[in-house]
Scaffold this active site. Sequence first.
Site, mmCIF file in Angstrom:
data_model
loop_
_atom_site.group_PDB
_atom_site.id
_atom_site.type_symbol
_atom_site.label_atom_id
_atom_site.label_comp_id
_atom_site.label_asym_id
_atom_site.label_seq_id
_atom_site.Cartn_x
_atom_site.Cartn_y
_atom_site.Cartn_z
ATOM 1 N N HIS A 89 19.882 17.247 -2.758
ATOM 2 C CA HIS A 89 19.917 15.958 -3.424
ATOM 3 C C HIS A 89 18.853 15.033 -2.860
ATOM 4 C CE1 HIS A 89 22.904 15.516 -0.068
ATOM 5 N NE2 HIS A 89 22.199 14.419 0.123
ATOM 6 N N ARG A 93 18.085 3.766 -2.531
ATOM 7 C CA ARG A 93 18.904 2.554 -2.601
ATOM 8 C C ARG A 93 18.668 1.803 -3.913
ATOM 9 N NH1 ARG A 93 16.170 2.584 2.349
ATOM 10 N NH2 ARG A 93 17.470 3.096 4.134
ATOM 11 N N GLU A 140 21.794 10.811 -5.125
ATOM 12 C CA GLU A 140 22.753 9.986 -4.393
ATOM 13 C C GLU A 140 22.218 8.558 -4.341
ATOM 14 O OE1 GLU A 140 24.601 9.225 0.057
ATOM 15 O OE2 GLU A 140 23.841 11.221 -0.441
ATOM 16 N N ASN A 144 24.062 -1.245 -0.742
ATOM 17 C CA ASN A 144 24.467 -1.973 0.448
ATOM 18 C C ASN A 144 24.928 -3.367 0.031
ATOM 19 O OD1 ASN A 144 23.632 -0.203 2.860
ATOM 20 N ND2 ASN A 144 21.813 -0.188 1.566
ATOM 21 N N HIS A 158 7.546 9.355 -8.480
ATOM 22 C CA HIS A 158 8.516 9.362 -9.571
ATOM 23 C C HIS A 158 9.479 10.533 -9.418
ATOM 24 C CE1 HIS A 158 5.269 12.060 -11.179
ATOM 25 N NE2 HIS A 158 6.328 12.798 -11.480
ATOM 26 N N GLU A 206 9.536 10.567 -14.929
ATOM 27 C CA GLU A 206 8.702 11.272 -15.891
ATOM 28 C C GLU A 206 9.602 12.170 -16.730
ATOM 29 O OE1 GLU A 206 4.789 14.223 -16.154
ATOM 30 O OE2 GLU A 206 5.843 13.972 -14.231
#
Length: 348
Positions: A89, A93, A140, A144, A158, A206
């Site tokens: 993965h 953020r 993921e 915060n 990208h 993309e």
Amino acid sequence: MRIISMASTTIRPSLGCFSASPRFPFVSSRNLSRPTLSSFSHVNQSKALTVRRSVRCLGGVAESGNAAQAVTEEDLLKWVKNDNRRMLHVVYRVGDLDRTIKFYTECLGMKLLRKRDIPEEKYTNAFLGYGPEDSHFVIELTYNYGVDKYDIGAGFGHFGIAVDDVAKTVELIKAKGGKVTREPGAVKGGKTVIAFIEDPDGYKFELLERGPTPEPLCQVMLRVGDLDRSIKFYEKAFGMELLRTRDNPEYKYTIAMMGYGPEDKTAVLELTYNYGVTEYDKGNAYAQIAIGTDDVYKTAEAVKLFGGKITREPGPLPGISTKITACLDPDGWKSVFVDNVDFLKELE
């Protein structure tokens, strides 16, 4: 499944990234289609001991001399190439988790696989993708508490998503209020139809027109300052294959596709070198890629020997048995390796 994060000041069981706040803990998975290789063969046990002693000095002379160092590199290279690795993965953020989830599910066709909130550490994670975490490359997201904006920087490029019809996907994205930065059309110098869009936080995606694929989330593009150096590092330390390169002198850049399988069936790393640019501002938004391995200790040895920097020494996380190690490539891009068997136990 129970997964607890680890704060920088309090020791807790965690699958986090072990870096300064803002945090981006992660979860990983493995593909069980290949047999695991958890150790060197019986005849190489003595050489493995030499490895442990010699890799402390990158490229240096082993304790028993140059000949032993050559054997060490040969053993490590062979082991890395046969290790059971897969890109698990990618972690980054976002400023509004619900907004991003809505965009990814409604516009990009992803599924929300799971979500967890850690109020004592003041962050929330969401995992999204096109299939289960134990068999697909997934995203993921980390939110915060109270942080609504991040600097993506100039180094991150990208993400790539394979779709059946780029034009229809772009129309849907426009209808949902998404931002299209490059209209559908053939890539310059090729036939593949592509388009570029941005999510609500400014991350670029993309869209690539492709037939049915088991891995729609198919690319992570990062910019590097020395392409030959990066290719060698990812081949030797990460065990990736150089799938292809493409030079575009008209636009002054070269790309290299690296991965653990074909581009149309697995997620790959796209490295981009822009002529004359050796360093990039990485910002604070993009975090890392997680990769599965059969042995985090040998993985760390290979990373050290072939020019990487270990930022978290290999070993079990406090309080649980899951073993990880974290490292930086020569450009400072972070990756975390997670023990395959240990993580399956975590999932159970």
